[in-house]
Design an enzyme around this catalytic site. Structure first.
Site, PDB file in Angstrom:
ATOM      1  N   TYR A 115      54.846  64.052  53.664  1.00  7.73           N
ATOM      2  CA  TYR A 115      53.414  63.887  54.029  1.00  7.73           C
ATOM      3  C   TYR A 115      53.519  64.553  51.826  1.00  7.73           C
ATOM      4  O   TYR A 115      52.456  63.655  51.053  1.00  7.73           O
ATOM      5  CB  TYR A 115      52.294  65.056  54.733  1.00  7.73           C
ATOM      6  CG  TYR A 115      51.262  64.342  54.765  1.00  7.73           C
ATOM      7  CD1 TYR A 115      51.270  64.180  55.916  1.00  7.73           C
ATOM      8  CD2 TYR A 115      50.189  65.406  53.922  1.00  7.73           C
ATOM      9  CE1 TYR A 115      49.569  63.742  55.964  1.00  7.73           C
ATOM     10  CE2 TYR A 115      49.105  64.795  53.752  1.00  7.73           C
ATOM     11  CZ  TYR A 115      48.749  64.667  54.692  1.00  7.73           C
ATOM     12  OH  TYR A 115      47.664  63.823  55.177  1.00  7.73           O
ATOM     13  N   PHE A 144      36.805  39.894  40.026  1.00  4.31           N
ATOM     14  CA  PHE A 144      37.521  38.870  41.461  1.00  4.31           C
ATOM     15  C   PHE A 144      36.265  39.422  42.343  1.00  4.31           C
ATOM     16  O   PHE A 144      35.730  40.327  42.552  1.00  4.31           O
ATOM     17  CB  PHE A 144      39.113  39.840  41.878  1.00  4.31           C
ATOM     18  CG  PHE A 144      39.479  38.936  42.871  1.00  4.31           C
ATOM     19  CD1 PHE A 144      40.307  37.104  43.295  1.00  4.31           C
ATOM     20  CD2 PHE A 144      39.303  40.008  44.212  1.00  4.31           C
ATOM     21  CE1 PHE A 144      40.080  37.182  44.383  1.00  4.31           C
ATOM     22  CE2 PHE A 144      40.244  39.107  45.298  1.00  4.31           C
ATOM     23  CZ  PHE A 144      40.900  38.160  45.501  1.00  4.31           C
ATOM     24  N   ASP A 145      36.669  38.637  43.805  1.00  6.18           N
ATOM     25  CA  ASP A 145      35.613  38.211  44.795  1.00  6.18           C
ATOM     26  C   ASP A 145      35.074  39.658  45.598  1.00  6.18           C
ATOM     27  O   ASP A 145      34.674  40.247  45.662  1.00  6.18           O
ATOM     28  CB  ASP A 145      35.583  37.671  45.635  1.00  6.18           C
ATOM     29  CG  ASP A 145      36.901  37.259  46.559  1.00  6.18           C
ATOM     30  OD1 ASP A 145      38.048  37.838  45.405  1.00  6.18           O
ATOM     31  OD2 ASP A 145      36.698  36.830  47.707  1.00  6.18           O
ATOM     32  N   ASP A 153      41.846  44.833  36.134  1.00  5.97           N
ATOM     33  CA  ASP A 153      42.188  45.259  36.604  1.00  5.97           C
ATOM     34  C   ASP A 153      43.341  43.958  36.261  1.00  5.97           C
ATOM     35  O   ASP A 153      44.293  43.168  36.397  1.00  5.97           O
ATOM     36  CB  ASP A 153      41.433  43.664  37.598  1.00  5.97           C
ATOM     37  CG  ASP A 153      41.706  43.068  38.716  1.00  5.97           C
ATOM     38  OD1 ASP A 153      42.924  43.107  38.898  1.00  5.97           O
ATOM     39  OD2 ASP A 153      41.264  42.592  39.420  1.00  5.97           O
ATOM     40  N   ALA A 174      46.440  43.109  38.326  1.00  8.75           N
ATOM     41  CA  ALA A 174      46.904  42.373  38.883  1.00  8.75           C
ATOM     42  C   ALA A 174      47.916  41.520  39.218  1.00  8.75           C
ATOM     43  O   ALA A 174      49.545  41.687  39.303  1.00  8.75           O
ATOM     44  CB  ALA A 174      45.657  41.785  40.477  1.00  8.75           C
ATOM     45  N   LYS A 212      50.612  41.106  43.844  1.00  6.52           N
ATOM     46  CA  LYS A 212      50.840  40.446  43.026  1.00  6.52           C
ATOM     47  C   LYS A 212      52.742  40.417  42.116  1.00  6.52           C
ATOM     48  O   LYS A 212      53.565  40.736  43.334  1.00  6.52           O
ATOM     49  CB  LYS A 212      49.807  40.399  42.449  1.00  6.52           C
ATOM     50  CG  LYS A 212      48.790  39.056  43.108  1.00  6.52           C
ATOM     51  CD  LYS A 212      48.082  40.494  43.658  1.00  6.52           C
ATOM     52  CE  LYS A 212      46.994  39.780  44.790  1.00  6.52           C
ATOM     53  NZ  LYS A 212      45.736  40.994  45.139  1.00  6.52           N
ATOM     54  N   HIS A 239      33.640  33.658  53.110  1.00  2.44           N
ATOM     55  CA  HIS A 239      34.189  33.065  53.272  1.00  2.44           C
ATOM     56  C   HIS A 239      36.325  33.767  54.273  1.00  2.44           C
ATOM     57  O   HIS A 239      36.740  32.048  55.183  1.00  2.44           O
ATOM     58  CB  HIS A 239      35.264  31.959  52.035  1.00  2.44           C
ATOM     59  CG  HIS A 239      35.542  33.604  51.091  1.00  2.44           C
ATOM     60  ND1 HIS A 239      35.020  34.961  50.824  1.00  2.44           N
ATOM     61  CD2 HIS A 239      36.686  33.774  51.217  1.00  2.44           C
ATOM     62  CE1 HIS A 239      35.411  35.498  50.381  1.00  2.44           C
ATOM     63  NE2 HIS A 239      36.929  35.093  50.115  1.00  2.44           N
TER      64      HIS A 239
HETATM   65  N1  F0G Z   1      41.841  42.276  41.774  1.00  5.98           N
HETATM   66  C1  F0G Z   1      42.015  40.755  41.217  1.00  5.98           C
HETATM   67  C2  F0G Z   1      43.130  39.967  40.224  1.00  5.98           C
HETATM   68  C3  F0G Z   1      42.910  40.087  42.881  1.00  5.98           C
HETATM   69  O1  F0G Z   1      43.239  39.015  42.376  1.00  5.98           O
HETATM   70  C4  F0G Z   1      43.006  40.637  44.114  1.00  5.98           C
HETATM   71  C5  F0G Z   1      43.135  39.899  45.654  1.00  5.98           C
HETATM   72  C6  F0G Z   1      42.847  41.441  44.381  1.00  5.98           C
HETATM   73  C7  F0G Z   1      42.374  42.153  43.186  1.00  5.98           C
HETATM   74  C8  F0G Z   1      42.169  42.476  44.992  1.00  5.98           C
HETATM   75  O2  F0G Z   1      43.282  43.202  45.851  1.00  5.98           O
HETATM   76  O3  F0G Z   1      44.361  41.623  47.222  1.00  5.98           O
HETATM   77  O4  F0G Z   1      45.386  43.716  46.927  1.00  5.98           O
HETATM   78  O5  F0G Z   1      42.967  44.421  47.995  1.00  5.98           O
HETATM   79  N2  F0G Z   1      43.253  38.663  45.136  1.00  5.98           N
HETATM   80  C9  F0G Z   1      43.928  37.850  46.692  1.00  5.98           C
HETATM   81  C10 F0G Z   1      44.126  36.408  46.379  1.00  5.98           C
HETATM   82  C11 F0G Z   1      43.230  38.233  47.623  1.00  5.98           C
HETATM   83  O6  F0G Z   1      44.888  36.184  47.188  1.00  5.98           O
HETATM   84  O7  F0G Z   1      43.769  36.096  45.152  1.00  5.98           O
HETATM   85  P1  F0G Z   1      43.837  43.282  47.124  1.00  5.98           P
END
Ligand code: F0G
Length: 459
Positions: free
Chosen positions: A72, A124-125, A215, A217, A258, A450
């Site tokens: 833990y 990102f969304d 960010d 990813a 990613k 979506h």
């Molecule tokens: N930032 C970026 C640039 C992303 O592309 C994503 C996720 C996230 C943050 C959020 O990360 O999914 O681990 O919570 N992108 C995925 C996509 C879902 O299909 O592009 P997460």
């Protein structure tokens, strides 16, 4: 004869996938309310919905899993990951989270308050969602070239410094918690940010006393493009480039699904001990104790190895050349796609592909459905459905581009699969003039619609 390019790995384990008939797919997509997220994975032959969490781990990563320490507190796996993050990114403090949006939730809970402004490059969304959920505003400062699908600009993820400075000037320092730089910029087509731009954004941020958050990813893919496209970096290793990139960031949120090449995981990287302490409280509340956050020990071990492998040139070359392979095939068929081809996906220009479908009828979604029915290939809409409604007026937000994203999982498919994807899309292209009906929304969620939207064919 020059030897052709080939993948920098061989396969040790495979997973069967199954073709289906067009009739089956017509029925499945109708039962799925024309929402590709509702399809079962065995109803999909080639799944290009996302490159997130869908990669294949290496033998080294699986071996590291077996050495996972599930304590833990104070697990060795936590320290393995901590060391990897410090070595690769230079962040002395980090918090593990279960994925990227969880890192956003924890960090933004610490830093973002009502009425704040968060400038960045096409957030990102989930990032935008976490900002708007806190009644703050995300301001897009991406360069205009990003929205011109044919512009040959090599760094379409760049931030427009003039747009950024206008935002920094117009608002008091206290209402701008940070600037967010997304590397590579997913929402503008997997497009990289140049080192020069990162340097300039950081210098401007410093001048205004505002921190910079990356960010991250797809940070390694971004570094690959810097190596190939930016002067002065050709002889540098990916790890050297990544090291320099992060001298221009004070903190990061990371979706490890990613470029970490793991199926689940994320983290926050920080330079400030004070911020680490404050964020730790939220991490403990939302994710888990600070030495595991949302991750099991074995997953932290796999990520530590994945970050190392993911920043090797040979791996990135194999990956990005496959994306280019698909993109170039589509170009050779005359299909309109975003150029230059992005790092993790090919983005098809749906408005140019299906000019007879109105934007109000969700043109990129219509194309995604047609491709699925044609070839059992699942892509994803990056258009009006994803852009959602304006939080205040509740009107649809119509983005400049309506894109069908074909995201390629890491180390999963071969170029034969890419041939099938391209042929499927070519068949749709050849009968594009017969596609005249789009879709209406029958039901939608108040935010992030979506994922769960219910669609019906327009009459
Ligand atoms: N930032 C970026 C640039 C992303 O592309 C994503 C996720 C996230 C943050 C959020 O990360 O999914 O681990 O919570 N992108 C995925 C996509 C879902 O299909 O592009 P997460």
């Amino acid at each position: 004869m020059e030897l052709p390019f080939a993948e920098s790995y061989k396969m040790k384990m495979v997973e069967p996938i199954r073709r289906s008939t067009r009739m089956e797919r017509e029925q499945w997509i109708s039962s799925a309310n024309y929402n590709l997220f509702n399809l079962k994975s065995d109803q999909v032959f080639i799944d290009l919905l996302t490159d997130s969490g869908t990669g294949a781990m290496s033998d080294r990563q699986w071996a590291a899993m077996m050495l996972g320490d599930e304590s833990y507190a104070g697990a060795s796996s936590y320290y393995n990951l901590k060391n990897a993050i410090e070595k690769i990114f230079g962040f002395p403090y980090f918090l593990p989270t279960h994925q990227g949006r969880a890192a956003e939730n924890v960090l933004f809970s610490t830093l973002v308050k009502q009425s704040d402004i968060v400038p960045g490059n096409s957030h990102f969304d989930t990032t935008k969602g976490h900002i708007e959920f806190r009644k703050a505003t995300a301001v897009d400062c991406t360069i205009d070239e990003a929205f011109d699908i044919d512009s040959p600009h090599l760094f379409k993820g760049d931030i427009d410094l003039e747009k950024l400075e206008n935002v920094l000037r117009a608002h008091p320092r206290e209402s701008i918690p940070f600037i967010i730089v997304t590397v590579t910029c997913n929402s503008s087509g997997g497009q990289p940010v140049s080192m020069k731009n990162m340097r300039e954004v950081y210098a401007m941020a410093l001048q205004y006393g505002i921190p910079v958050c990356f960010d991250s990813a797809r940070f390694a893919e971004n570094a690959y493009f810097i190596k190939l496209r930016e002067e002065g970096y050709r002889d540098k290793s990916i790890k050297e480039i990544v090291s320099e990139m992060y001298t221009y960031a004070d903190m990061t949120t990371m979706s490890s699904k990613k470029d970490g090449i793991v199926n689940m995981g994320g983290f926050i990287g920080l330079r400030s001990e004070e911020l680490f302490r404050r964020a730790s409280t939220f991490n403990i509340m939302f994710e888990g104790y600070i030495t595991y956050g949302g991750m099991s020990g074995r997953d932290m071990n796999a990520l530590a190895t994945g970050l190392d492998e993911g920043t090797e040139f040979e791996y990135l070359e194999t990956r990005i050349r496959q994306v280019e392979y698909l993109g170039n095939l589509l170009i050779s068929y005359g299909i309109p796609i975003q150029k230059p081809i992005g790092g993790h996906a090919v983005f098809v220009d749906a408005k140019a592909f299906l000019p007879k479908i109105k934007q109000e009828e969700y043109v990129a979604q219509t194309l995604a459905i047609e491709l699925y029915k044609e070839a059992g290939v699942r892509g994803v809409e990056i258009g009006t459905l994803l852009a959602d409604r304006d939080p205040l007026t509740r009107e649809n937000r119509y983005p400049g581009l309506e894109l069908l994203r074909l995201a390629i999982p890491r180390r999963v498919y071969t170029n034969n699969h890419m041939d099938v994807v391209a042929a499927g899309l070519k068949n749709v292209w050849d009968r594009r003039n017969e596609i005249t009906r789009g879709y209406n929304i029958a039901w939608e969620a108040p935010i992030m619609r979506h994922f769960t939207v219910v669609l019906e064919k327009t009459k």
